[in-house]
Design an enzyme around this catalytic site. Sequence first.
Site, PDB file in Angstrom:
ATOM      1  N   ASP A   1       0.865  -1.184   0.000  1.00 20.48           N
ATOM      2  CA  ASP A   1       0.000   0.000   0.000  1.00 20.48           C
ATOM      3  C   ASP A   1       0.895   1.226   0.000  1.00 20.48           C
ATOM      4  O   ASP A   1       1.499   1.572   1.022  1.00 20.48           O
ATOM      5  CB  ASP A   1      -0.919   0.001   1.226  1.00 20.48           C
TER       6      ASP A   1
ATOM      7  N   TYR B   1      -3.510  16.206  -9.008  1.00 20.44           N
ATOM      8  CA  TYR B   1      -3.059  15.176  -9.944  1.00 20.44           C
ATOM      9  C   TYR B   1      -2.108  15.788 -10.981  1.00 20.44           C
ATOM     10  O   TYR B   1      -1.026  15.245 -11.246  1.00 20.44           O
ATOM     11  CB  TYR B   1      -4.270  14.542 -10.640  1.00 20.44           C
TER      12      TYR B   1
ATOM     13  N   LYS C   1       1.905  14.807 -11.533  1.00 21.91           N
ATOM     14  CA  LYS C   1       2.468  14.218 -12.756  1.00 21.91           C
ATOM     15  C   LYS C   1       3.580  15.097 -13.346  1.00 21.91           C
ATOM     16  O   LYS C   1       4.556  14.585 -13.913  1.00 21.91           O
ATOM     17  CB  LYS C   1       1.355  13.955 -13.765  1.00 21.91           C
TER      18      LYS C   1
ATOM     19  N   THR D   1      -9.348   2.579 -18.496  1.00 21.96           N
ATOM     20  CA  THR D   1      -9.031   1.745 -17.318  1.00 21.96           C
ATOM     21  C   THR D   1     -10.042   2.087 -16.217  1.00 21.96           C
ATOM     22  O   THR D   1     -10.868   2.993 -16.371  1.00 21.96           O
ATOM     23  CB  THR D   1      -7.618   2.039 -16.772  1.00 21.96           C
TER      24      THR D   1
HETATM   25  P1  NDP Z   1      -5.953   1.843 -12.499  1.00 26.55           P
HETATM   26  O1  NDP Z   1      -6.775   2.547 -11.468  1.00 26.55           O
HETATM   27  O2  NDP Z   1      -6.625   1.043 -13.533  1.00 26.55           O
HETATM   28  O3  NDP Z   1      -4.882   0.906 -11.769  1.00 26.55           O
HETATM   29  C1  NDP Z   1      -4.116   1.442 -10.724  1.00 26.55           C
HETATM   30  C2  NDP Z   1      -3.126   0.420 -10.235  1.00 26.55           C
HETATM   31  O4  NDP Z   1      -2.394   0.998  -9.156  1.00 26.55           O
HETATM   32  C3  NDP Z   1      -3.796  -0.821  -9.691  1.00 26.55           C
HETATM   33  O5  NDP Z   1      -2.979  -1.941  -9.939  1.00 26.55           O
HETATM   34  C4  NDP Z   1      -3.875  -0.539  -8.206  1.00 26.55           C
HETATM   35  O6  NDP Z   1      -3.930  -1.755  -7.486  1.00 26.55           O
HETATM   36  C5  NDP Z   1      -2.579   0.238  -7.964  1.00 26.55           C
HETATM   37  N1  NDP Z   1      -2.675   1.135  -6.823  1.00 26.55           N
HETATM   38  C6  NDP Z   1      -3.543   2.157  -6.632  1.00 26.55           C
HETATM   39  N2  NDP Z   1      -3.372   2.696  -5.421  1.00 26.55           N
HETATM   40  C7  NDP Z   1      -2.353   2.017  -4.836  1.00 26.55           C
HETATM   41  C8  NDP Z   1      -1.720   2.090  -3.580  1.00 26.55           C
HETATM   42  N3  NDP Z   1      -2.093   2.966  -2.639  1.00 26.55           N
HETATM   43  N4  NDP Z   1      -0.718   1.233  -3.317  1.00 26.55           N
HETATM   44  C9  NDP Z   1      -0.326   0.311  -4.232  1.00 26.55           C
HETATM   45  N5  NDP Z   1      -0.887   0.190  -5.441  1.00 26.55           N
HETATM   46  C10 NDP Z   1      -1.904   1.026  -5.730  1.00 26.55           C
HETATM   47  O7  NDP Z   1      -5.052   2.986 -13.142  1.00 26.55           O
HETATM   48  P2  NDP Z   1      -4.414   3.147 -14.609  1.00 26.55           P
HETATM   49  O8  NDP Z   1      -3.947   1.847 -15.108  1.00 26.55           O
HETATM   50  O9  NDP Z   1      -5.335   3.949 -15.409  1.00 26.55           O
HETATM   51  O10 NDP Z   1      -3.185   4.099 -14.256  1.00 26.55           O
HETATM   52  C11 NDP Z   1      -1.853   3.648 -14.176  1.00 26.55           C
HETATM   53  C12 NDP Z   1      -0.958   4.861 -14.197  1.00 26.55           C
HETATM   54  O11 NDP Z   1      -1.170   5.575 -15.403  1.00 26.55           O
HETATM   55  C13 NDP Z   1      -1.227   5.855 -13.059  1.00 26.55           C
HETATM   56  O12 NDP Z   1      -0.008   6.397 -12.622  1.00 26.55           O
HETATM   57  C14 NDP Z   1      -2.065   6.916 -13.736  1.00 26.55           C
HETATM   58  O13 NDP Z   1      -1.959   8.169 -13.096  1.00 26.55           O
HETATM   59  C15 NDP Z   1      -1.439   6.928 -15.120  1.00 26.55           C
HETATM   60  N6  NDP Z   1      -2.277   7.490 -16.158  1.00 26.55           N
HETATM   61  C16 NDP Z   1      -3.503   6.939 -16.451  1.00 26.55           C
HETATM   62  C17 NDP Z   1      -4.284   7.502 -17.439  1.00 26.55           C
HETATM   63  C18 NDP Z   1      -5.621   6.954 -17.822  1.00 26.55           C
HETATM   64  O14 NDP Z   1      -6.356   7.617 -18.585  1.00 26.55           O
HETATM   65  N7  NDP Z   1      -6.007   5.769 -17.358  1.00 26.55           N
HETATM   66  C19 NDP Z   1      -3.840   8.695 -18.173  1.00 26.55           C
HETATM   67  C20 NDP Z   1      -2.540   9.167 -17.796  1.00 26.55           C
HETATM   68  C21 NDP Z   1      -1.811   8.586 -16.817  1.00 26.55           C
HETATM   69  P3  NDP Z   1      -4.735  -1.888  -6.093  1.00 26.55           P
HETATM   70  O15 NDP Z   1      -6.029  -1.158  -6.248  1.00 26.55           O
HETATM   71  O16 NDP Z   1      -4.884  -3.340  -5.846  1.00 26.55           O
HETATM   72  O17 NDP Z   1      -3.851  -1.254  -5.082  1.00 26.55           O
END
Ligand code: NDP
Length: 254
Positions: free
Chosen positions: A65, A159, A163, A194
């Site tokens: 976490d 956010y 970034k 996502t």
């Molecule tokens: P998702 O919400 O689909 O997935 C997020 C992932 O991060 C999950 O595996 C989640 O697992 C993990 N996560 C979230 N919080 C925590 C925490 N506190 N500790 C450990 N793990 C954590 O996000 P995306 O795939 O969309 O995003 C991935 C990256 O891409 C991020 O950095 C996001 O900011 C960036 N991004 C996304 C965009 C989009 O449009 N989707 C656009 C631009 C950037 P779990 O919940 O089990 O902890």
Amino acid sequence: MIFDRFRLDGQMALVTGGTRGIGLAIAEALGEAGAIVLIAGRSRNAAAADRLAKAGVEYDFIAVDLTKDDAADALVTETLSRTGRLDILVNNAGIAIHGDSGEFSDAVWREIMTVNVDAVFRACRAALAPMRRQGGGVILNIGSISGIVSNIPQNQVAYNTSKAAVHMMTKSLASEVAAENIRINAIAPGYIETDLSRGGIDNPDWFPTWRSMTPMGRVGQPEEVAGAALFLCSAAASYVTGEVLVIDGGYTTR
Ligand code: NDP
């Protein structure tokens, strides 16, 4: 063969947030290229396990976490205890919370900064020591177009700020360690379908603006980020460091 330079056979890769979305697609791509992948998140995802197993990817899960201050260091320590080395670190885990700045509490601001910035720095710092000992390594940080432009119509000051910090952290660290055979790059995705973006895609007050701001007229898929991630993590990108690669369907052309 140029394609051989994309292979990652036997390399150890840690992907934070590798249980869903963009991180899972990256984990799959690295694994398909031959890396042994550790995916980290708060909870296991059976669908992720299924997908990686079907793709023939050798992987394991680590619970973490990243809102906890000592989590990123513990994650790298746990990785090393399981694998003995760390060749590739992908700092992908991130959270997005929207809202007008006047309504942003210190607690929400801090939560975003802790996961999106502090944990990324802590994981980089922890990974650099073993990478130095090994004689090299690769780090890939997932930033966002929100670190370059201010998205509309939603307000998301924390956010966006987080970034932009990831992008500058990437360049600063890349410069610092480039001579030690450690490359550090970032990817700045636009809107990717996502769980994180689902609320906006389903929001009729937001999505038409998102689409019209994107020249390609659509959101991207996680797999459309994964190919670039593989490139940046592989020897095919051996002279690329400090780069922030935008993958956004043209959003930032406007
Ligand atoms: P998702 O919400 O689909 O997935 C997020 C992932 O991060 C999950 O595996 C989640 O697992 C993990 N996560 C979230 N919080 C925590 C925490 N506190 N500790 C450990 N793990 C954590 O996000 P995306 O795939 O969309 O995003 C991935 C990256 O891409 C991020 O950095 C996001 O900011 C960036 N991004 C996304 C965009 C989009 O449009 N989707 C656009 C631009 C950037 P779990 O919940 O089990 O902890």
